[in-house]
Design a protein around this motif. Structure first.
Motif, PDB file in Angstrom:
ATOM      1  N   HIS A 190      18.275   8.895  31.384  1.00 43.36           N
ATOM      2  CA  HIS A 190      17.278   9.640  30.611  1.00 43.36           C
ATOM      3  C   HIS A 190      16.562  10.656  31.498  1.00 43.36           C
ATOM      4  O   HIS A 190      16.385  11.823  31.109  1.00 43.36           O
ATOM      5  CB  HIS A 190      16.281   8.664  29.995  1.00 43.36           C
ATOM      6  CG  HIS A 190      15.184   9.305  29.218  1.00 43.36           C
ATOM      7  ND1 HIS A 190      15.413  10.064  28.079  1.00 43.36           N
ATOM      8  CD2 HIS A 190      13.826   9.318  29.418  1.00 43.36           C
ATOM      9  CE1 HIS A 190      14.260  10.507  27.609  1.00 43.36           C
ATOM     10  NE2 HIS A 190      13.285  10.075  28.399  1.00 43.36           N
ATOM     11  N   ASP A 193      18.913  13.454  32.427  1.00 44.84           N
ATOM     12  CA  ASP A 193      19.100  14.354  31.282  1.00 44.84           C
ATOM     13  C   ASP A 193      17.918  15.315  31.127  1.00 44.84           C
ATOM     14  O   ASP A 193      18.078  16.424  30.590  1.00 44.84           O
ATOM     15  CB  ASP A 193      19.261  13.547  29.986  1.00 44.84           C
ATOM     16  CG  ASP A 193      20.601  12.832  29.911  1.00 44.84           C
ATOM     17  OD1 ASP A 193      21.522  13.210  30.671  1.00 44.84           O
ATOM     18  OD2 ASP A 193      20.710  11.877  29.118  1.00 44.84           O
ATOM     19  N   LEU A 194      16.747  14.910  31.586  1.00 43.39           N
ATOM     20  CA  LEU A 194      15.570  15.769  31.524  1.00 43.39           C
ATOM     21  C   LEU A 194      15.514  16.744  32.699  1.00 43.39           C
ATOM     22  O   LEU A 194      14.561  17.526  32.811  1.00 43.39           O
ATOM     23  CB  LEU A 194      14.298  14.919  31.492  1.00 43.39           C
ATOM     24  CG  LEU A 194      14.074  14.099  30.218  1.00 43.39           C
ATOM     25  CD1 LEU A 194      12.853  13.195  30.370  1.00 43.39           C
ATOM     26  CD2 LEU A 194      13.918  15.005  28.996  1.00 43.39           C
ATOM     27  N   SER A 290       7.042  12.360  35.869  1.00 46.45           N
ATOM     28  CA  SER A 290       7.519  11.495  34.791  1.00 46.45           C
ATOM     29  C   SER A 290       7.560  10.056  35.292  1.00 46.45           C
ATOM     30  O   SER A 290       7.806   9.797  36.479  1.00 46.45           O
ATOM     31  CB  SER A 290       8.904  11.931  34.316  1.00 46.45           C
ATOM     32  OG  SER A 290       8.827  13.156  33.611  1.00 46.45           O
ATOM     33  N   CYS A 352       7.408  10.816  29.930  1.00 43.15           N
ATOM     34  CA  CYS A 352       8.494  11.569  30.558  1.00 43.15           C
ATOM     35  C   CYS A 352       8.579  12.959  29.928  1.00 43.15           C
ATOM     36  O   CYS A 352       8.440  13.113  28.727  1.00 43.15           O
ATOM     37  CB  CYS A 352       9.839  10.851  30.384  1.00 43.15           C
ATOM     38  SG  CYS A 352       9.897   9.239  31.169  1.00 43.15           S
ATOM     39  N   ARG A 354      10.610  17.063  30.337  1.00 42.57           N
ATOM     40  CA  ARG A 354      11.677  17.862  30.935  1.00 42.57           C
ATOM     41  C   ARG A 354      11.140  18.587  32.160  1.00 42.57           C
ATOM     42  O   ARG A 354      10.040  19.114  32.136  1.00 42.57           O
ATOM     43  CB  ARG A 354      12.246  18.849  29.910  1.00 42.57           C
ATOM     44  CG  ARG A 354      13.455  19.647  30.411  1.00 42.57           C
ATOM     45  CD  ARG A 354      14.113  20.366  29.263  1.00 42.57           C
ATOM     46  NE  ARG A 354      14.651  19.419  28.298  1.00 42.57           N
ATOM     47  CZ  ARG A 354      15.809  18.767  28.431  1.00 42.57           C
ATOM     48  NH1 ARG A 354      16.555  18.973  29.515  1.00 42.57           N
ATOM     49  NH2 ARG A 354      16.218  17.939  27.509  1.00 42.57           N
TER      50      ARG A 354
END
Length: 355
Positions: A190, A193-194, A290, A352, A354
């Protein structure tokens, strides 16, 4: 004037409290030996029905209760299961104990718990105590999976053992654990991916299954993307149970020339310290950092912003451990190693962002 009666000043004797009946009283009333009473109480079959009836009638008349400990010392099981855990302050163990107790009580067993306070010598003492008291089985969370004396005590124990969240080199021991590998794998994916590439892992030590599985999930998620974790951001230590560990490690991470952009704080004691370190340095979550933690708690859910967590049911861990132990008790000649995994899930909240 009537003469004084000094007897009025003398306190009347209080009736003696009735002594609690003993096994000798039962034997005398039933007209049998103490050994016969013991055989009836312990349900040994070589007693005639008429004698057995007399003994039971005497027990009922006197209201005598046999000592469970005494029965146990004579070699009769008390349908007792031991539970040894390592950290008295960890609320996860309360949920595990509740899960195990609900199953075992329904099956007619008494659950006796003991805390080792993460001291292997105390673990040895508790194992030997349960063995001496003829416990039927043991649920156990060992502090150090490699500790020779504790492993020796487990090997010599005469009851089946189910390990919680641990692996040990005792082939007759079963194991129940949460799937920390998949949970950490999903959490790291996760963050990747951010867009995060400098991800810190703050977790428990390499000397237990939980720590090893988390590190493996973290590394595998990076490898899937053709990336390598940043070695300086790996903070793995056996002293994670200390409340100050999360605070101290986060302070050091945030002081690096290139600090992490995300932290995986995987341990119950860590979250409060991580949040304190961020607040003291003015680091905003998730704008500047994050954050993902594990072992869902009121703090993780109620803090602003709420923290993304790797969640699993500690109650189910205890429940599955008790069910596995009952299976092993039903098959005393088949104590081969077997294991059960309780699933984890990634609960996405607002901590979290991006990169």
């Amino acid at each position: 004037m009537a003469p004084s009666d000094d007897s009025l000043l003398i306190p009347r004797p209080v009736a003696e409290e009735r002594a609690r009946p003993t096994v000798r009283d039962v034997a005398q009333l039933a007209g049998v030996s103490i050994g016969t009473v013991s055989r009836v109480v312990n349900e040994i079959p070589n007693v005639s029905p008429s004698v057995r009836a007399r003994v039971r009638e005497a027990i009922g008349t006197l209201g005598w209760r046999p000592s469970m400990v005494a029965k146990n010392m004579r070699g009769q099981a008390t349908r007792m299961i031991g539970f040894i855990f390592s950290d008295l302050e960890n609320p996860l163990y309360a949920s595990m104990i509740k899960g195990a107790e609900d199953v075992l009580t329904e099956a007619g067993y008494l659950l006796i718990v003991g805390s080792s306070n993460e001291r292997p010598e105390q673990e040895c003492s508790l194992i030997e105590l349960f063995d001496q008291r003829q416990a039927d089985g043991l649920i156990f969370t060992i502090t150090d999976e490699r500790h020779a004396q504790v492993l020796d005590s487990l090997t010599r124990a005469r009851f089946p053992v189910v390990m919680l969240e641990r692996d040990v080199e005792v082939p007759t021991a079963g194991a129940v654990t949460a799937n920390h590998y998949e949970g950490t794998l999903a959490a790291t994916r996760h963050l990747l991916d951010l867009g995060h590439r400098r991800i810190a892992l703050v977790s428990g030590g390499r000397h237990n299954r939980v720590g090893r599985d988390r590190l493996r999930g973290f590394n595998d998620a990076h490898e899937e993307r053709g990336l390598a974790p940043v070695a300086s951001l790996l903070r793995i230590d056996d002293r994670i149970a200390e409340d100050a560990f999360g605070l101290r490690q986060t302070q050091m991470l945030l002081s690096l020339p290139e600090p992490p952009t995300a932290i995986l704080a995987l341990g119950r004691h860590l979250l409060r310290g991580v949040l304190s370190a961020c607040r003291s340095r003015g680091v905003r979550i998730p704008q500047d950092l994050s954050l993902i933690t594990t072992n869902d708690s009121d703090l993780a859910e109620l803090v602003q912003p709420a923290v993304t967590v790797i969640r699993y049911s500690a109650y189910e861990l205890g429940r599955e451990a008790a069910l596995l132990l009952l299976q092993r008790l039903a098959r005393p000649d088949d104590w081969h190693f077997s294991s059960i995994e309780v699933p984890t899930e990634l609960v996405l909240r607002q901590s979290c962002a991006r990169l």
